[in-house]
Design an enzyme around this catalytic site. Structure first.
Site, PDB file in Angstrom:
ATOM      1  N   ASN A   1       0.852  -1.190   0.000  1.00 32.94           N
ATOM      2  CA  ASN A   1       0.000   0.000   0.000  1.00 32.94           C
ATOM      3  C   ASN A   1       0.887   1.240   0.000  1.00 32.94           C
ATOM      4  O   ASN A   1       1.918   1.274   0.665  1.00 32.94           O
ATOM      5  CB  ASN A   1      -0.910   0.054   1.233  1.00 32.94           C
TER       6      ASN A   1
ATOM      7  N   TYR B   1       0.189  10.124   4.082  1.00 33.04           N
ATOM      8  CA  TYR B   1      -0.266  10.375   5.455  1.00 33.04           C
ATOM      9  C   TYR B   1       0.777  11.257   6.116  1.00 33.04           C
ATOM     10  O   TYR B   1       1.953  10.872   6.182  1.00 33.04           O
ATOM     11  CB  TYR B   1      -0.381   9.068   6.249  1.00 33.04           C
ATOM     12  N   ARG B   2       0.352  12.399   6.637  1.00 35.19           N
ATOM     13  CA  ARG B   2       1.323  13.354   7.206  1.00 35.19           C
ATOM     14  C   ARG B   2       2.053  12.756   8.413  1.00 35.19           C
ATOM     15  O   ARG B   2       1.524  11.857   9.089  1.00 35.19           O
ATOM     16  CB  ARG B   2       0.607  14.630   7.618  1.00 35.19           C
TER      17      ARG B   2
ATOM     18  N   TRP C   1      -2.183   7.812   9.672  1.00 32.26           N
ATOM     19  CA  TRP C   1      -3.105   7.168   8.735  1.00 32.26           C
ATOM     20  C   TRP C   1      -4.451   7.043   9.427  1.00 32.26           C
ATOM     21  O   TRP C   1      -4.552   6.529  10.542  1.00 32.26           O
ATOM     22  CB  TRP C   1      -2.575   5.830   8.239  1.00 32.26           C
TER      23      TRP C   1
ATOM     24  N   GLY D   1      -5.540   2.474   3.806  1.00 35.32           N
ATOM     25  CA  GLY D   1      -4.792   1.237   3.543  1.00 35.32           C
ATOM     26  C   GLY D   1      -3.694   0.957   4.569  1.00 35.32           C
ATOM     27  O   GLY D   1      -3.549  -0.162   5.064  1.00 35.32           O
TER      28      GLY D   1
ATOM     29  N   GLU E   1      -0.525   1.140  -5.910  1.00 27.75           N
ATOM     30  CA  GLU E   1      -0.365   2.514  -6.412  1.00 27.75           C
ATOM     31  C   GLU E   1       0.884   2.653  -7.293  1.00 27.75           C
ATOM     32  O   GLU E   1       0.940   3.529  -8.157  1.00 27.75           O
ATOM     33  CB  GLU E   1      -0.267   3.500  -5.243  1.00 27.75           C
TER      34      GLU E   1
ATOM     35  N   ASP F   1      -5.498  22.134   8.830  1.00 29.92           N
ATOM     36  CA  ASP F   1      -5.773  21.034   7.905  1.00 29.92           C
ATOM     37  C   ASP F   1      -6.503  21.455   6.630  1.00 29.92           C
ATOM     38  O   ASP F   1      -6.856  22.621   6.452  1.00 29.92           O
ATOM     39  CB  ASP F   1      -6.564  19.949   8.659  1.00 29.92           C
TER      40      ASP F   1
END
Ligand SMILES: Cc1cc2nc3c(=O)[nH]c(=O)nc-3n(C[C@H](O)[C@H](O)[C@H](O)COP(=O)(O)O)c2cc1C
Length: 481
Positions: free
Chosen positions: A168, A172-173, A186, A191, A232, A281
């Protein structure tokens, strides 16, 4: 052919006047944000901050921050063209010799999707492991005044399912806690979180690697809502039209894009949580602090002269809006494969991706609008869509003026509104509980007698075409323009 690396993409942007170099020294603490936010809101170029005091690498911002740059990143004239190519693969037929021959270039392209493993990689020109790992080398941004610390904002996080070995890749920061640990943000629905759930149930550490600054197709692919278990990296190979080169990590059993600028290698410990956030955000609000897993670094590798790419998110429109619009356009034909009645879809940028969706449909039977709402709420990350408004096919959902006009006129709020409960995005601060709340669907289609509407439905006002033609002829002589 795909950009070999981020440097090649930057060179192309510069050649086309889409990138400006900032030579004045600028701090990664709030200052880069303020400059980039102003440029972004004016529809300005990508920025390369060449002097970031205290750090030996430049910072790239706003590289995807316009539709033109998004197209350049994916090397296409239009995002709909990529969507068309995906559909043409899905609809490929080989029932005649001619069709078989026409299929050959497609098959060749499919062959080039698969990643290639290399033994030497630019991202490992410098290897720091053990005590030498130091995140302090990176010009990590503190984006907004209320942020809980510095955050790596454009990380491509790679994990493998502990049982199936499937990869995966997600963005994700990462909140930097110290030189060797970060948060791993995440969300529960993503994922990476699923891989971690499985590892935790087995009482095992989950190896993770973070590619910072692979080529633009890989960066976009990490943000794309692909179905679970679709790799991906394959998708990025498809977008680039050639394989992504991967190299083995130095300290973890994972492969990472060889051309990355920087790679963080490490693991996420089972059972460990640490406070993450707040963070200014995508929503334009600070997301609330929460407990997330912790990423422990075992190595930091980088190119000899790396560039540090980052992004800021905040009140829309921002750079993330263009990544999201690319997703909307590229994934629409795939949604249509399940819901062929959908004509068009618009997730307006002010709705921050999933807060608001305007959908036009070819209404074929009573209750059809409601069926589409429920289907969308069951479709991958479309499940997060808080408000869905369904229109008839003649409504141009990209035209917000038209959308509001139809919405105001065609809806009887009590009859045409549907509420459903279910999962909501982790960033939804209005929901009564984290991750769980409600959604609203509004049926703004014309109502049918079969739906219990027995009054006449009025026609939309339009001028007689003959009169229009006559006025078209007269127009130049009227002196009105
Ligand atoms: C700039 C940017 C930052 C993001 N940050 C996060 C994040 O911190 N956590 C998260 O779960 N999703 C985040 N996302 C959204 C995910 O990348 C996106 O949902 C992606 O499809 C996840 O991949 P997955 O389906 O493989 O989990 C971010 C997206 C962008 C464009």
């Amino acid at each position: 052919m795909g950009y070999r690396n981020l440097q090649a993409f930057i060179a192309r942007l510069e050649q086309l006047g889409e990138l400006k170099r900032v030579v004045a020294p600028v701090s990664p603490r709030l200052e880069i944000t303020e400059i980039t936010d102003r440029v972004c809101k004016q529809g300005g170029p990508a920025l390369l901050f060449e002097q970031v005091p205290g750090y030996g690498m430049p910072v790239l911002m706003n590289a995807f921050g316009s539709m033109r740059r998004m197209c350049l990143a994916l090397e296409t004239d239009s995002l709909d063209a990529i969507a068309g190519e995906i559909v043409s693969f899905m609809e490929a037929e080989a029932n005649t010799l001619l069709k078989k021959l026409q299929l050959l270039p497609k098959l060749a392209r499919l062959g080039r999707m698969f990643p290639k493993t290399v033994s030497r990689a630019p991202c490992q020109e410098v290897v720091l492991s053990g005590d030498r790992v130091d995140l302090g080398l990176l010009p990590v941004l503190t984006c907004w005044p209320g942020d809980g610390g510095p955050f790596i904002t454009l990380p491509v996080v790679i994990t493998q399912h502990p049982e199936t070995g499937r990869r995966n890749v997600g963005m994700y920061r990462l909140q930097v806690y110290d030189g060797q640990t970060t948060g791993m943000h995440w969300h529960a629905h993503k994922g990476g979180a699923q891989h971690y759930r499985v590892a935790e149930a087995r009482g095992e550490r989950l190896p993770a690697a973070v590619a910072i600054g692979p080529d633009p197709a890989v960066i976009f692919a990490a943000t794309a809502p692909l179905p679970e278990d679709i790799d991906e990296i394959l998708f990025a190979g498809f977008l680039r039209g050639e394989p992504v080169e991967l190299v083995s990590c130095v300290t973890q059993p994972l492969l990472v894009p060889a051309e990355s600028q920087v790679v963080l290698e490490g693991y996420v410990e089972p059972g460990e949580r640490r406070r993450e956030g707040p963070f200014g955000d995508h929503t334009g609000y600070y997301s609330l602090p929460d407990d997330y897993p912790v990423f422990h670094l075992t190595a930091l590798t980088h190119r000899r002269a790396p560039i540090y790419p980052a992004t800021i998110v905040g009140r829309p429109p921002m750079e993330d809006c263009f990544l999201a619009k690319a997703t909307e356009r590229i994934f629409l034909p795939l949604i249509k494969k399940t819901l062929p009645e959908i004509v068009d879809l618009n997730l307006p940028v002010e709705g921050v991706f999933h807060n608001l969706a305007f959908v036009s449909i070819d209404k074929r039977y009573p209750g059809h609008a409601r069926k589409v709402m429920y289907a969308l709420w069951g479709l991958g990350q479309m499940m997060f869509t808080k408000i869905i408004v369904i229109f008839d096919k003649e409504v141009d959902v990209q035209d917000q003026g038209q959308v509001l006009w139809r919405l105001g006129n065609n809806v009887d709020p009590k009859r045409d509104t549907v509420f459903a409960e279910g999962p909501v995005d982790a960033l939804d601060h209005a929901a009564p509980l984290p991750h769980y709340g409600s959604k609203m669907g509004i049926d703004a289609t014309r109502k049918w007698p079969e739906e219990g509407f027995t009054r006449p439905w009025p026609e939309v006002i339009d001028m007689d075409p003959e009169i229009k033609r006559k006025v078209d002829e007269l127009w130049p002589s009227l002196g009105l323009t």
